[in-house]
Design an enzyme around this catalytic site. Structure first.
Site, PDB file in Angstrom:
ATOM      1  N   SER A  84     -10.283  11.994  -4.691  1.00 44.75           N
ATOM      2  CA  SER A  84     -11.458  11.134  -4.630  1.00 44.75           C
ATOM      3  C   SER A  84     -12.085  10.954  -6.010  1.00 44.75           C
ATOM      4  O   SER A  84     -11.434  10.476  -6.925  1.00 44.75           O
ATOM      5  CB  SER A  84     -12.448  11.699  -3.602  1.00 44.75           C
ATOM      6  OG  SER A  84     -13.484  10.787  -3.383  1.00 44.75           O
ATOM      7  N   ASP A 108     -14.749   4.134  -6.213  1.00 44.85           N
ATOM      8  CA  ASP A 108     -14.214   5.366  -6.802  1.00 44.85           C
ATOM      9  C   ASP A 108     -12.689   5.302  -6.828  1.00 44.85           C
ATOM     10  O   ASP A 108     -12.099   4.334  -6.329  1.00 44.85           O
ATOM     11  CB  ASP A 108     -14.749   6.590  -6.036  1.00 44.85           C
ATOM     12  CG  ASP A 108     -14.257   6.674  -4.605  1.00 44.85           C
ATOM     13  OD1 ASP A 108     -13.793   5.641  -4.073  1.00 44.85           O
ATOM     14  OD2 ASP A 108     -14.348   7.758  -3.997  1.00 44.85           O
ATOM     15  N   ASP A 156     -10.119   6.377  -5.212  1.00 41.22           N
ATOM     16  CA  ASP A 156      -9.315   6.068  -4.016  1.00 41.22           C
ATOM     17  C   ASP A 156      -9.947   4.970  -3.167  1.00 41.22           C
ATOM     18  O   ASP A 156      -9.522   4.719  -2.043  1.00 41.22           O
ATOM     19  CB  ASP A 156      -9.011   7.326  -3.189  1.00 41.22           C
ATOM     20  CG  ASP A 156     -10.243   7.941  -2.546  1.00 41.22           C
ATOM     21  OD1 ASP A 156     -11.323   7.873  -3.169  1.00 41.22           O
ATOM     22  OD2 ASP A 156     -10.133   8.507  -1.441  1.00 41.22           O
ATOM     23  N   ASP A 182     -12.686   4.428  -1.459  1.00 35.41           N
ATOM     24  CA  ASP A 182     -13.319   4.572  -0.139  1.00 35.41           C
ATOM     25  C   ASP A 182     -14.839   4.549  -0.249  1.00 35.41           C
ATOM     26  O   ASP A 182     -15.530   4.378   0.744  1.00 35.41           O
ATOM     27  CB  ASP A 182     -12.822   5.830   0.605  1.00 35.41           C
ATOM     28  CG  ASP A 182     -13.099   7.131  -0.120  1.00 35.41           C
ATOM     29  OD1 ASP A 182     -13.616   7.097  -1.260  1.00 35.41           O
ATOM     30  OD2 ASP A 182     -12.772   8.202   0.441  1.00 35.41           O
TER      31      ASP A 182
END
Length: 585
Positions: free
Chosen positions: A154, A311, A313, A315
């Site tokens: 993340s 961010d 990834d 999400d």
């Protein structure tokens, strides 16, 4: 330095040298650690096993049992394979999706995992390159898979990587499967890992590469959540600045904005480069103002309407807009979540899309103003624990009976649709641009919309305090703090009487008169909440992954006009200081 600890780490490291499973490069690194007079690296790498927890793996990359490497990732994948082969033993062909982000080694770990799944007889759909986490969740559901994994840490610093496991509904695994997978992973030794290889077995018929065909279906599905296409058509020249902060958002978010009809999207060129070192930021976290610096500078130079950042990834989404003085300000996760649900509810009503069976979800530490918005508009609102797997659970429990129209949490995650079961920056950025267009269509900014919400539903300030307590002594201290709060909870906070105490460990709520009622949550959790007479809320929660205890404060204050925002905020901050004093922080 503890000699016993050094000896046990040396013994563990020696097993890596003695086994033929570990490659020469790894063994050379281990030997270097053993030979080094400074044993810090050896201890950090081997003093424990990197724990596969309910959220999967997360750790620093490197050599050792406490590091992210092909062996710890391999053991996780072997354990998950063993569990899948037991859980779906009657299924002719079990299948999984494998995705990854932009981080160093993410592709390697994804390919290593694909080989292992295939060696265990499991069909693998492997993305051809990095992709957003929510697209992996979508693909599990779309392809009818039983599980999926994403290699990502993340928004953690560049030294980290991680591994998250998902179930057949496209959500992160919950009980009983989380514990079942953990038990299997803990039984795996390096020698048990099937098909361990750094080179992808591309000729294996069980490994299928996927890419653009899934992207196109996913983007078309995301376009279906657009509420007011006419407002976008009128405001197609809305000036949008977007940055993926070197991550997976660059694969789909500009494309999605274009599909929705936005023709004036500007990306930050230096951050549209895939790079696991995140060279242009201190931390790739859109919660931090620093990560949006380049995007805001670009916005200033072109006089943009909105700044959005995802961010690594993709999400979570961070957002900035101009305030009433024309200065760029960051909108926090609570405010963003509130704006989303306010717009979705208000405009679904205006466009006649409400059927009466809709519901929204928030986490227990997210702003109570969302409940005020839902209640006033006669929409059911549910509270759940922190983490999107709990929001996904609420969607699953009502599948086919009620219509989910949105949910989010204070940590910048939002999900506007039910065909994905994790927070989604691709749909969130697209919908946020629509909200900005809707505001501009009325001669307003997103900041004006936020002020409208406060004036209609009341003003609160959300403020989070992290108290870091490292090491074993820190963990003991955090435990003692929670025990003290339970035994001697505050009677008032910032001069306002505590009228309700919720203890999620016992799942009991106690009011000021001592009346006790049950809290409806699926399992106990180490969280305490205090509600005060003036409408404020304080939540306390030790972190599950880091040596800290978090205090989420929501302070109610009077705000008589849009120009009174600064004054209300200053008054609320005074209450924050008073509460810190009340709680000895």
């Amino acid at each position: 330095m503890d000699n016993e600890l050094i000896k046990s780490c040396e013994a563990k490291a020696q097993t890596w040298l003695a086994s033929s499973v570990y490659d020469a490069e790894t063994q050379a690194e281990v030997q270097k650690m053993l030979d080094n007079e400074d044993k810090t690296e050896l201890i950090e790498g081997f003093y424990k096993n990197l724990e596969f927890g309910t959220g999967g793996l997360r750790g620093i990359m490197g050599v050792g049992t406490n590091r992210m490497n092909i062996y710890t990732v391999g053991a996780a994948t072997q354990g998950l394979s063993n569990y899948l082969n037991k859980a779906f033993k009657d299924k002719e062909q079990i299948s999984v999706v494998v995705g990854h982000d932009c981080r160093n080694n993410s592709r390697l770990f994804a390919e290593v995992s694909a080989n292992i799944f295939a060696a265990n007889g499991i069909k693998v759909y492997l993305f051809d390159d990095m992709r957003p986490t929510p697209e992996m969740s979508f693909a599990i559901r779309h392809l009818g898979c039983q599980s999926g994994i994403i290699l990502t840490a993340s928004h953690n610093p560049k030294e980290y990587n991680g591994y998250k496991a998902y179930w057949d509904d496209g959500a992160q695994v919950l009980a009983p499967h989380d514990k079942g997978i953990i038990d299997e992973v803990n039984q795996v030794s390096a020698e048990d890992i099937k098909g361990l290889s750094k080179t992808l077995d591309a000729s294996n018929p069980l490994i299928e590469i996927i890419g653009k065909e899934i992207d196109d279906i996913y983007l078309q599905k995301i376009h279906t959540i657009c509420i007011d296409p006419e407002v976008i058509a009128r405001q197609k020249d809305l000036k949008i600045v977007y940055t993926p902060i070197h991550g997976t958002g660059m694969m789909l978010i500009p494309q999605s904005l274009k599909l929705w009809g936005f023709e004036n999207v500007h990306t930050v060129p230096e951050q549209m480069i895939k790079d696991g070192n995140f060279p242009t930021v201190v931390s790739p976290n859109p919660e931090n103002a620093e990560a949006l610096t380049m995007a805001i500078n670009l916005a200033k130079s072109i006089d943009a309407d909105i700044v959005m950042a995802s961010d690594p990834d993709a999400d979570r989404v961070g957002m900035a807009c101009k305030n009433s003085d024309g200065e760029w300000v960051l909108i926090n996760g609570n405010q963003t979540c509130m704006i989303f649900l306010y717009y979705i509810i208000k405009n679904r009503i205006a466009t006649g899309k409400m059927k009466g069976n809709e519901f929204v979800v928030k986490t227990i530490v997210t702003t109570e103003l969302i409940k005020a918005i839902a209640d006033k508009n006669h929409v059911e609102m549910l509270d759940c624990y922190t983490g999107f797997k709990w929001i996904a659970r609420e969607i699953r429990l009502r599948e086919g009976e009620k219509q989910y129209i949105g949910g989010g949490e204070e940590s910048y995650g939002f999900l506007a649709q039910d065909f994905v079961r994790d927070k989604d920056a691709v749909s969130a950025c697209s919908l946020l641009a629509e909200i900005c267009a809707w505001a501009k269509d009325q001669g307003k900014t997103l900041f004006d919309v936020l002020m409208d919400i406060y004036l209609e539903y009341g003003y609160t300030l959300n403020h989070t305090i992290n108290v870091v307590k490292p090491g074993k002594s820190g963990a003991d201290e955090i435990k003692a703090m929670m025990q003290n709060f339970r035994e001697n909870g505050p009677k008032e906070l910032a001069g306002s009487k505590v009228i309700l105490t919720k203890d999620y460990q016992t799942l009991k709520a106690t009011d000021a008169d001592g009346n006790v009622t049950d809290i409806n949550q699926p399992e106990p959790s180490n969280v305490l909440q205090w509600y005060t007479e003036d409408g404020s809320k304080v939540s306390v929660r030790p972190s599950g992954t880091e040596p800290k205890i978090k205090f989420y404060m929501e302070i109610a204050e009077k705000m008589g006009c849009a120009k009174c925002y600064e004054k209300a905020t200053a008054a609320a901050m005074e209450k924050v200081e008073a509460i810190k004093s009340d709680l000895n922080l």
